[in-house]
Enzyme design. Sequence first.
Site, mmCIF file in Angstrom:
data_model
loop_
_atom_site.group_PDB
_atom_site.id
_atom_site.type_symbol
_atom_site.label_atom_id
_atom_site.label_comp_id
_atom_site.label_asym_id
_atom_site.label_seq_id
_atom_site.Cartn_x
_atom_site.Cartn_y
_atom_site.Cartn_z
ATOM 1 N N HIS A 221 -5.730 -2.734 6.355
ATOM 2 C CA HIS A 221 -5.103 -3.781 5.551
ATOM 3 C C HIS A 221 -4.116 -4.631 6.355
ATOM 4 C CE1 HIS A 221 -7.083 -2.696 1.911
ATOM 5 N NE2 HIS A 221 -6.743 -1.434 2.056
ATOM 6 N N TYR B 83 0.814 -1.208 0.000
ATOM 7 C CA TYR B 83 0.000 0.000 0.000
ATOM 8 C C TYR B 83 0.851 1.262 0.000
ATOM 9 C CZ TYR B 83 -4.425 -2.241 -0.236
ATOM 10 O OH TYR B 83 -5.494 -2.944 -0.720
#
Lengths: 757, 757
Positions: A436, A283
């Site tokens: 996440h 990410y």
Amino acid sequence: MERMLDYCSVSKMKLVKHLTIFLVVATYSFGSMAQDHPKLILTQEGVKEIRAKMGRLPILDKTLATIKEEVDTAIEQGIDVPVPKDYSGGYTHETHKRNYRLMQKAGILYQLLDDYTYAVYVHEMLKAYADLYPNLPIHPKERSYARGKLFWQCLNDSNWLVYASQAYDCIYDYLSKKERKHLEKNLFRPFADFISIKNPQFFNRIHNHSTWGNVAVGMIALVMEDDALLERALYGIKDVELNTGTKDNDGGFIIEEGKEAGFYANLDEPFSPDGYYTEGPYYQRYAMYPFLIFAQALQNVKPELKIFEYNNNVLIKSVYALLDLSDMDGDFFPINDGQKGMSYYNTSLVNAVDVAYYYGNKDPKLLDIAQKQGTVVLNDAGLSVAKGLKNNQQLPYVKKSIDLRDGPNGEEGGISVLRKDKLELVFKYTAQGLSHGHYDKLSYSFYENGDEVVQDYGLARFVNIEQKGGGNYLKENKTWAKQTVAHNTLVQDQTSHFGAKYEVGSKNHSEHYLFNIEDPKIQVVSGIEKNAYPGTKMHRTMAIIQNKGWQKPIVLDVLQVESDRAHQYDLPFYYLGQLMTLNVPYKAEDTLRPLGGDFGYQHIYKEGSAQLTDDNLKFSWMANNKFYTLTSLATAKDSLIMGRVGASDPEFNLRRDPVLIHRKNDRSNTMYASVLESHGTYSPVTELAVNATSNIKKLYKLYEQDGYWAVGIETVDGRTTVFVFSTLNNTSDKYHSINIEGRELKWKGPFTLINLN
Amino acid sequence: MERMLDYCSVSKMKLVKHLTIFLVVATYSFGSMAQDHPKLILTQEGVKEIRAKMGRLPILDKTLATIKEEVDTAIEQGIDVPVPKDYSGGYTHETHKRNYRLMQKAGILYQLLDDYTYAVYVHEMLKAYADLYPNLPIHPKERSYARGKLFWQCLNDSNWLVYASQAYDCIYDYLSKKERKHLEKNLFRPFADFISIKNPQFFNRIHNHSTWGNVAVGMIALVMEDDALLERALYGIKDVELNTGTKDNDGGFIIEEGKEAGFYANLDEPFSPDGYYTEGPYYQRYAMYPFLIFAQALQNVKPELKIFEYNNNVLIKSVYALLDLSDMDGDFFPINDGQKGMSYYNTSLVNAVDVAYYYGNKDPKLLDIAQKQGTVVLNDAGLSVAKGLKNNQQLPYVKKSIDLRDGPNGEEGGISVLRKDKLELVFKYTAQGLSHGHYDKLSYSFYENGDEVVQDYGLARFVNIEQKGGGNYLKENKTWAKQTVAHNTLVQDQTSHFGAKYEVGSKNHSEHYLFNIEDPKIQVVSGIEKNAYPGTKMHRTMAIIQNKGWQKPIVLDVLQVESDRAHQYDLPFYYLGQLMTLNVPYKAEDTLRPLGGDFGYQHIYKEGSAQLTDDNLKFSWMANNKFYTLTSLATAKDSLIMGRVGASDPEFNLRRDPVLIHRKNDRSNTMYASVLESHGTYSPVTELAVNATSNIKKLYKLYEQDGYWAVGIETVDGRTTVFVFSTLNNTSDKYHSINIEGRELKWKGPFTLINLN
């Protein structure tokens, strides 16, 4: 509503018209009109120099030729701005995605090649969007907590605006005032408002989604010179009221109490002082693009903000952190929700490396990565890299062992990579990593030569492959990939860390105990976790040790567990490859059944099992034509489960990967200890197996009391090495002394390695 | 008895002694003694020219440097000739194997570098063997039908002698007569007798084992100039009586009635007129070395035999056949017992390519392979290749579609490879392939860009990895790898072809029906099998078709089955990769059980199943970041089994690979038809999925009667293509006419492709 413009036939006339208009404007403007665009990413000085150097900077010429070919092909195919209807991977989604990338590239080509064809193309496409946008309803797909208009989520709409802003900047001076007004009124302003004030639950978060939103609004604000919009981008929407505690589709909190919002807040919160981005490298790679593209624009348009110096140069640091979180092939370690194969070859890393070079210290090591990438961004930063490469200024980017702190103040654990020769050990003792994050405190993964040997499973998702769950997260991401048992770390009583509750996990983090690489032959990292299972403390220490006379470095792994009551402990080991030998009798199952009912156990088939003995467990396997052996302490009360991922998987979403689980029952305190060796190779061409068996004869525990532990490693040549560790004092100047089997050991610092013979 | 000579310390004195002796001999011999060695593989002319060209032929210099470094290191480590005790992969096995390779290399170095150190090394090692050999019992490991002395099987002893003969040839002139006599009496003659007259069941076969035996005896015969021994090598042991019908460890017949023996017989029998070796490329690679090394020696010593012209140049043809049976990466197709990853980079192929170049027509395309191999053999053949490369004479070796007949007269079926763009389709309709053959009549495998897409499982063995079954064939090779259900071909009533009986299989072969590549856009192969299941005829036709307007070529597969009574039919499909979509509802199993009890079914877990409909079955999957789809004709009476290899595998010897099985119950005649497409790509770096879905809308059967079938392929753009095939007449000049749905079709030749719109 779907429209297909045959660009070639329809717009040739337009092209002529525009050229005529331009000639008039140009004649006029040369005298008195200020041409102050492009100014965001490409600058007028940059354009001038790139044009002057064209044909003499190979990497830049190559990049330009590639982009030109791509855009020329697209221009021939005509413009297609379909009515949105699909999820990721579907036709309308992919077309709009392709469009914004094409516009950005065409804008650059217009500037660099001074060819109006490209300006016309961008303008025609933007007009098509300006026609479409005002009448667009919310996107018909309902899955997102913040549905977009062009895409199913505001996130992708923001992507669009970040790119379109750059394209608009490039053709800004080419357009008439009226044409600009049309686009801004019908497209850019309503677009910016929609993703911000119409979707505060998306815009006002601390999250990579919001970063994209903030940057999209900020970029278009800079082009349009709209200070109010820029303020919104930098500091968020003021005076908005949102319910705290609600969650997004990934299970992350949308708004947490007392949090700031906007670009600065998103820069403060997820980046640690070391530049580690709390969601992990996959990410971070995604987030870096908006951070850096906006930072560039701010630096160029508002240099007084000194954005690259913000928070002790955290943006430049973060580029290094990201590069260092990749394996020898440049693939990012897939911790948390990370898709395997994502690497520093991704375009957002091309941008990151070029930016870090140009706006940083012109570090010649970054040129090494740029050369591997084989491409540059077509702007001032890329120009600077191309010149460096042309002048052969690059130095090798040698990745070293690193320890990156997590948390805005660097006080929420961290992540380490120990590197030695071609071995890489990733040890994760971070905070949760937002929505996440995985429940994998003190987990690790291990690589040789860029290949996974002991894997982190990564995410359960086929990103942008529409036929697999719309290209989005699969339900197995939650039921499997995030769960503790899917990782190489301790599971207590077949539940996950924090009960797999995000509310609890996100309030906690592991603790740094030690990171020491002073002696490259004895590199040690150590972390503590006290909250994953209330009442239980885990202290895991991992070391890469290259002792003299040893053929290769080994990995020592010692995990101490202390609990206030008895539990079942499972330590999974996700080797990749095929079993060679196991030193205990084992029984393969005839019928395969899931290991459990929840916390990920429902996804593991039991393929076999073994009762261990009071001797070492030795497991050898082959992967990538290399031989590996795990030698572990075992007791006759322990057992081994040979498992395989893939149970309870009705849509065949999971890989059928193997796992070994070392189980200890009814124990409160215990210690897992093992040595992982890479010891041999096989060639299917010569059919020679070299060093196919372990070099370790025996691993044993010598000591575990009073804040110390010591393990002995006896090699097949009869030599014994002892590693002693202090679990209560991690300072480097403290003197220690303990008595092991009648032998007085004295040393300084938290650990030592002793050769007994 | 194990002896370790510290060569460096012990033999320095010897070296001095030998040098002294040499000087005396040399003084004497210059006047009157004929120096006629080396003469087998290296010749005196070759030695002279290589010495003269040293430093000027890069590939040869590089090879020489590599070998010198290897041998120098070995000389430093000293000589080790242990008492034999291990299987393949074990210490004594690997050491003796290393020794013979080192001797051969040291012999060459002695000749090329004119450095006596190497002659001394070879001599010392041969003496050590001459000391050991006379007292050696039969090897203690009992598994082989022909146990050796140095190794567990005569095969490896023969390997030893083939190499040692070359070393002996190289130092022959360096040795005194007395030294030669010592070696010949105590080592070479008893060695040659042991592997021949003491083991006729090994020596007098038609088998790669015997080829090695014949060549070993022949090579040492040529060095020693022993015509009787040479006769034995060329024509076998005369007047030996052996029981016919007995079998070796792989299940092959040891002696079959009325067969000739010796080198010529082994050249006549397994090679087809096209140079295909009936055991398949993996064993051909292994067998080529002795065939070609002995042919070289015969050509050099007995040029009057014209060995390279024997049987219409079959030896040179066989090198091309072998190269053409490799994929785009040079890996051999792993049909029959073949280990994946074996490739033309193997040293025996370096020898083969150099020999085919030098003793063939100096084909410049072979230089392309030699360049990829990056090394040459250090003899006259390698010299010739090195000169060709130095002069840049190479031309690209472009592999074409091929059809290679099987059987000594080319009348026992064959094997085809259809190639188009980066696709390779291997269709096997051979004879049994001796004891290493699989029961896989009319099976196929499919590759893209050198990667397996629809796999042939290969063998079940970890060659030379001792910890897995001694490095030998695993029992799963017989229970799984050889069985029909392990292949992409028809299984009737859950039994294997020929009932998996070697006695039956080896008496039968499939029949060639058609191979036509006149139009590279419509390449067709077709074969018939009538004996695998008595009373049942299978006729399979496969085509690679690139129609205009299609994005990529497709593979059409039509398998007609005719039987005298009803059966259950299973057609397995061993795709590699992960399921994307299946167009019918399917049910995944909670608990995995084996599919059956024998014929390989016991090794497949049932993971899921589906009932098919009267529409197409469409199955899409992803492998190697590419998207594939299989579109098959189906009926509502058909079912689908989703399987996974690995059941009944107590030692974890099998790979957990997936399979789809298309099952038809209670049918006598039936037709399977499918289209296999490669249609898209995925990149984990850009995360873009391109053309992720099938381009085929529908596949349907238009016609099947009177010796014709026709299938229609409708693409998503609405166009329909019909492929018509004549199953009774395969001649190219015959005119055909049939009426399909009121449309009169006329064409010439066995098939045609018609675009309906």
